[in-house]
Write a protein that holds these residues in place. Structure first.
Motif, PDB file in Angstrom:
ATOM      1  N   GLN A 120       0.840  -1.192   0.000  1.00 38.86           N
ATOM      2  CA  GLN A 120       0.000   0.000   0.000  1.00 38.86           C
ATOM      3  C   GLN A 120       0.878   1.246   0.000  1.00 38.86           C
ATOM      4  O   GLN A 120       1.913   1.290   0.659  1.00 38.86           O
ATOM      5  CB  GLN A 120      -0.890   0.024   1.241  1.00 38.86           C
ATOM      6  N   GLN A 121       0.435   2.250  -0.730  1.00 39.05           N
ATOM      7  CA  GLN A 121       1.155   3.521  -0.759  1.00 39.05           C
ATOM      8  C   GLN A 121       0.405   4.538   0.090  1.00 39.05           C
ATOM      9  O   GLN A 121      -0.808   4.701  -0.044  1.00 39.05           O
ATOM     10  CB  GLN A 121       1.298   4.029  -2.190  1.00 39.05           C
ATOM     11  N   LEU A 122       1.141   5.200   0.959  1.00 39.64           N
ATOM     12  CA  LEU A 122       0.557   6.186   1.857  1.00 39.64           C
ATOM     13  C   LEU A 122       1.081   7.572   1.520  1.00 39.64           C
ATOM     14  O   LEU A 122       2.293   7.782   1.448  1.00 39.64           O
ATOM     15  CB  LEU A 122       0.903   5.858   3.313  1.00 39.64           C
ATOM     16  N   HIS A 123       0.152   8.495   1.306  1.00 41.28           N
ATOM     17  CA  HIS A 123       0.523   9.902   1.157  1.00 41.28           C
ATOM     18  C   HIS A 123       0.467  10.512   2.553  1.00 41.28           C
ATOM     19  O   HIS A 123      -0.590  10.544   3.190  1.00 41.28           O
ATOM     20  CB  HIS A 123      -0.447  10.603   0.202  1.00 41.28           C
ATOM     21  N   LEU A 124       1.611  10.986   3.032  1.00 43.72           N
ATOM     22  CA  LEU A 124       1.732  11.426   4.419  1.00 43.72           C
ATOM     23  C   LEU A 124       2.111  12.899   4.527  1.00 43.72           C
ATOM     24  O   LEU A 124       2.846  13.433   3.695  1.00 43.72           O
ATOM     25  CB  LEU A 124       2.806  10.601   5.143  1.00 43.72           C
ATOM     26  N   LYS A 125       1.589  13.523   5.576  1.00 44.67           N
ATOM     27  CA  LYS A 125       2.068  14.828   6.021  1.00 44.67           C
ATOM     28  C   LYS A 125       2.504  14.687   7.476  1.00 44.67           C
ATOM     29  O   LYS A 125       2.135  13.726   8.159  1.00 44.67           O
ATOM     30  CB  LYS A 125       0.980  15.895   5.884  1.00 44.67           C
ATOM     31  N   GLN A 126       3.278  15.655   7.942  1.00 41.35           N
ATOM     32  CA  GLN A 126       3.773  15.582   9.308  1.00 41.35           C
ATOM     33  C   GLN A 126       3.637  16.914  10.027  1.00 41.35           C
ATOM     34  O   GLN A 126       3.586  17.974   9.404  1.00 41.35           O
ATOM     35  CB  GLN A 126       5.236  15.160   9.330  1.00 41.35           C
ATOM     36  N   MET A 127       3.589  16.810  11.351  1.00 45.69           N
ATOM     37  CA  MET A 127       3.686  17.971  12.233  1.00 45.69           C
ATOM     38  C   MET A 127       4.842  17.702  13.191  1.00 45.69           C
ATOM     39  O   MET A 127       4.978  16.581  13.697  1.00 45.69           O
ATOM     40  CB  MET A 127       2.383  18.169  13.012  1.00 45.69           C
ATOM     41  N   GLN A 170       7.078  22.948  12.767  1.00 41.23           N
ATOM     42  CA  GLN A 170       7.056  22.731  11.326  1.00 41.23           C
ATOM     43  C   GLN A 170       5.871  21.844  10.969  1.00 41.23           C
ATOM     44  O   GLN A 170       5.375  21.082  11.797  1.00 41.23           O
ATOM     45  CB  GLN A 170       8.339  22.031  10.849  1.00 41.23           C
ATOM     46  N   ALA A 171       5.461  21.938   9.714  1.00 36.42           N
ATOM     47  CA  ALA A 171       4.431  21.041   9.187  1.00 36.42           C
ATOM     48  C   ALA A 171       4.563  21.025   7.677  1.00 36.42           C
ATOM     49  O   ALA A 171       4.985  22.011   7.071  1.00 36.42           O
ATOM     50  CB  ALA A 171       3.039  21.499   9.595  1.00 36.42           C
ATOM     51  N   GLY A 172       4.204  19.891   7.076  1.00 35.06           N
ATOM     52  CA  GLY A 172       4.269  19.826   5.621  1.00 35.06           C
ATOM     53  C   GLY A 172       4.324  18.410   5.100  1.00 35.06           C
ATOM     54  O   GLY A 172       4.063  17.443   5.820  1.00 35.06           O
ATOM     55  N   GLU A 173       4.679  18.313   3.834  1.00 32.84           N
ATOM     56  CA  GLU A 173       4.672  17.043   3.116  1.00 32.84           C
ATOM     57  C   GLU A 173       5.795  16.111   3.566  1.00 32.84           C
ATOM     58  O   GLU A 173       6.921  16.543   3.797  1.00 32.84           O
ATOM     59  CB  GLU A 173       4.834  17.289   1.616  1.00 32.84           C
ATOM     60  N   VAL A 174       5.461  14.840   3.670  1.00 34.23           N
ATOM     61  CA  VAL A 174       6.462  13.781   3.780  1.00 34.23           C
ATOM     62  C   VAL A 174       6.631  13.120   2.420  1.00 34.23           C
ATOM     63  O   VAL A 174       7.730  12.786   2.000  1.00 34.23           O
ATOM     64  CB  VAL A 174       6.048  12.729   4.831  1.00 34.23           C
ATOM     65  N   GLY A 175       5.505  12.958   1.720  1.00 36.44           N
ATOM     66  CA  GLY A 175       5.530  12.334   0.401  1.00 36.44           C
ATOM     67  C   GLY A 175       4.705  11.061   0.392  1.00 36.44           C
ATOM     68  O   GLY A 175       3.988  10.745   1.344  1.00 36.44           O
ATOM     69  N   THR A 176       4.809  10.317  -0.696  1.00 34.57           N
ATOM     70  CA  THR A 176       4.093   9.053  -0.854  1.00 34.57           C
ATOM     71  C   THR A 176       5.086   7.912  -0.728  1.00 34.57           C
ATOM     72  O   THR A 176       6.055   7.837  -1.486  1.00 34.57           O
ATOM     73  CB  THR A 176       3.377   8.997  -2.215  1.00 34.57           C
ATOM     74  N   LEU A 177       4.842   7.036   0.233  1.00 30.46           N
ATOM     75  CA  LEU A 177       5.769   5.951   0.538  1.00 30.46           C
ATOM     76  C   LEU A 177       5.021   4.628   0.613  1.00 30.46           C
ATOM     77  O   LEU A 177       3.857   4.582   1.006  1.00 30.46           O
ATOM     78  CB  LEU A 177       6.463   6.201   1.882  1.00 30.46           C
ATOM     79  N   ARG A 178       5.720   3.553   0.230  1.00 34.92           N
ATOM     80  CA  ARG A 178       5.158   2.216   0.434  1.00 34.92           C
ATOM     81  C   ARG A 178       5.252   1.854   1.907  1.00 34.92           C
ATOM     82  O   ARG A 178       6.241   2.170   2.576  1.00 34.92           O
ATOM     83  CB  ARG A 178       5.913   1.168  -0.380  1.00 34.92           C
ATOM     84  N   GLU A 215      -3.826   9.949   2.194  1.00 35.99           N
ATOM     85  CA  GLU A 215      -4.432   9.058   1.197  1.00 35.99           C
ATOM     86  C   GLU A 215      -3.781   7.686   1.290  1.00 35.99           C
ATOM     87  O   GLU A 215      -2.592   7.575   1.579  1.00 35.99           O
ATOM     88  CB  GLU A 215      -4.229   9.630  -0.213  1.00 35.99           C
ATOM     89  N   ARG A 216      -4.589   6.653   1.055  1.00 36.70           N
ATOM     90  CA  ARG A 216      -4.078   5.281   0.947  1.00 36.70           C
ATOM     91  C   ARG A 216      -4.372   4.786  -0.458  1.00 36.70           C
ATOM     92  O   ARG A 216      -5.490   4.903  -0.944  1.00 36.70           O
ATOM     93  CB  ARG A 216      -4.768   4.340   1.937  1.00 36.70           C
ATOM     94  N   ARG A 217      -3.380   4.207  -1.093  1.00 41.07           N
ATOM     95  CA  ARG A 217      -3.571   3.635  -2.423  1.00 41.07           C
ATOM     96  C   ARG A 217      -3.315   2.133  -2.339  1.00 41.07           C
ATOM     97  O   ARG A 217      -2.213   1.702  -1.991  1.00 41.07           O
ATOM     98  CB  ARG A 217      -2.618   4.272  -3.433  1.00 41.07           C
ATOM     99  N   GLU A 218      -4.339   1.365  -2.661  1.00 41.49           N
ATOM    100  CA  GLU A 218      -4.209  -0.084  -2.593  1.00 41.49           C
ATOM    101  C   GLU A 218      -3.325  -0.583  -3.740  1.00 41.49           C
ATOM    102  O   GLU A 218      -3.372  -0.047  -4.850  1.00 41.49           O
ATOM    103  CB  GLU A 218      -5.583  -0.751  -2.685  1.00 41.49           C
ATOM    104  N   PRO A 219      -2.516  -1.597  -3.493  1.00 39.23           N
ATOM    105  CA  PRO A 219      -1.646  -2.124  -4.555  1.00 39.23           C
ATOM    106  C   PRO A 219      -2.453  -2.803  -5.648  1.00 39.23           C
ATOM    107  O   PRO A 219      -3.486  -3.420  -5.385  1.00 39.23           O
ATOM    108  CB  PRO A 219      -0.753  -3.128  -3.819  1.00 39.23           C
ATOM    109  N   GLN A 220      -1.971  -2.675  -6.864  1.00 35.04           N
ATOM    110  CA  GLN A 220      -2.594  -3.336  -8.004  1.00 35.04           C
ATOM    111  C   GLN A 220      -1.842  -4.633  -8.303  1.00 35.04           C
ATOM    112  O   GLN A 220      -0.611  -4.656  -8.318  1.00 35.04           O
ATOM    113  CB  GLN A 220      -2.558  -2.424  -9.238  1.00 35.04           C
ATOM    114  N   VAL A 221      -2.587  -5.688  -8.528  1.00 30.67           N
ATOM    115  CA  VAL A 221      -1.984  -6.993  -8.801  1.00 30.67           C
ATOM    116  C   VAL A 221      -2.105  -7.294 -10.288  1.00 30.67           C
ATOM    117  O   VAL A 221      -3.205  -7.285 -10.840  1.00 30.67           O
ATOM    118  CB  VAL A 221      -2.672  -8.109  -7.991  1.00 30.67           C
ATOM    119  N   ALA A 222      -0.971  -7.544 -10.918  1.00 25.96           N
ATOM    120  CA  ALA A 222      -0.965  -7.870 -12.347  1.00 25.96           C
ATOM    121  C   ALA A 222      -0.368  -9.257 -12.547  1.00 25.96           C
ATOM    122  O   ALA A 222       0.651  -9.599 -11.936  1.00 25.96           O
ATOM    123  CB  ALA A 222      -0.147  -6.837 -13.125  1.00 25.96           C
TER     124      ALA A 222
END
Length: 258
Positions: A120-127, A170-178, A215-222
């Motif tokens: 799963q990919q997580l879009h994260l922010k932090q404080m 501080q606060a802001g983006e961490v990014g999108t991580l698995r 945001e959470r993005r579910e993994p796609q299986v191919a």
């Protein structure tokens, strides 16, 4: 092959690397010692691929020891036991086989044709709240104070404003991580959170940090392609041929004393 994959759906498979060192009854002890030294150096940060190219006698040496993805059912009992509890990016101790010692490197793990929660990919922010006394090792009081005023949920667009209202530095983006790429302590915190949830604050040497899942993005299986399957089977066949050739050379070797 695709039918077999469907039948194996949900089974673990492993992306493995190998270093194979053959031995004879006369030199087994020396080969074992060499294998142990290789393992020690890899554990200390030496690149596995470089050692595989230099020392491995398997056909996979040409590609840095890469064996590709292998289902658990394809592995022999000893190998299954060795890799089942391994952490990703670690190596086994030398494994004695019929013709030599094998060192395995676990690049990744997944379930066949099944979504792995760790992908799963997580879009994260932090404080982040900076500690007034960065030298103080115990941040538990600071963590508890922030926990009491921290809301359970924050809309992603409101993270910066909420952080300012709560006195964060501080606060802001961490990014999108698995999920699998996160440290274990963060992974445990985040794996069951939904979008908008706030993770419990964690103390660090310089202060306290709280993460927000945007945001959470579910993994796609191919399903694997024909080329994927063909390449994997070809690599396995080459490796078997190389080991058989080495075995025959040792069996037929003639020592000429002059």
């Amino acid at each position: 092959m695709l039918k077999r994959l469907e039948e194996s759906k949900g089974e673990f498979e492993y992306n493995l690397g190998e270093i194979f060192l053959s031995f004879t009854p006369q030199n087994e002890a020396q080969v074992r010692l060499t294998a142990e030294r290789i393992v020690e150096r890899i554990k200390n940060g030496a690149p596995f691929e470089a050692y595989a190219r230099q020392f491995s006698e398997s056909a996979t040496a040409a590609v840095g020891g890469d064996m590709g993805w292998m289902a658990e059912s394809q592995l022999n009992a000893d190998t299954r036991l060795a890799v089942r509890d391994m952490r990703v990016n670690t190596v086994t101790e030398p494994l004695r086989t019929a013709g030599g010692y094998q060192i395995l490197y676990l690049r990744d793990r997944r379930r066949i044709l099944s979504a792995d929660p760790l992908d799963q990919q997580l879009h994260l922010k932090q404080m982040f709240w900076a500690a007034a006394n960065a030298e103080a090792t115990d941040k538990s009081a600071m963590v508890a104070a922030i926990q009491r005023k921290l809301p359970a949920r924050i809309a992603c667009d409101d993270v910066e404003a909420t952080a300012k209202a709560l006195g964060a530095s501080q606060a802001g983006e961490v990014g999108t991580l698995r999920l699998r790429d996160l440290p274990p302590e963060l992974r445990d915190q985040l794996e069951n959170l939904d979008a908008g949830d706030v993770a419990p604050p964690i103390g660090f040497p310089t202060g306290v940090r709280a993460l927000v899942v945007c945001e959470r993005r579910e993994p796609q299986v191919a399903a694997p392609t024909y080329d994927d399957i063909y390449n994997q089977l070809s690599q396995q066949r080459l490796s078997m041929m190389a080991r058989r050739y080495l075995r025959d050379l040792r069996r037929d070797a003639i020592v000429d004393y002059r």
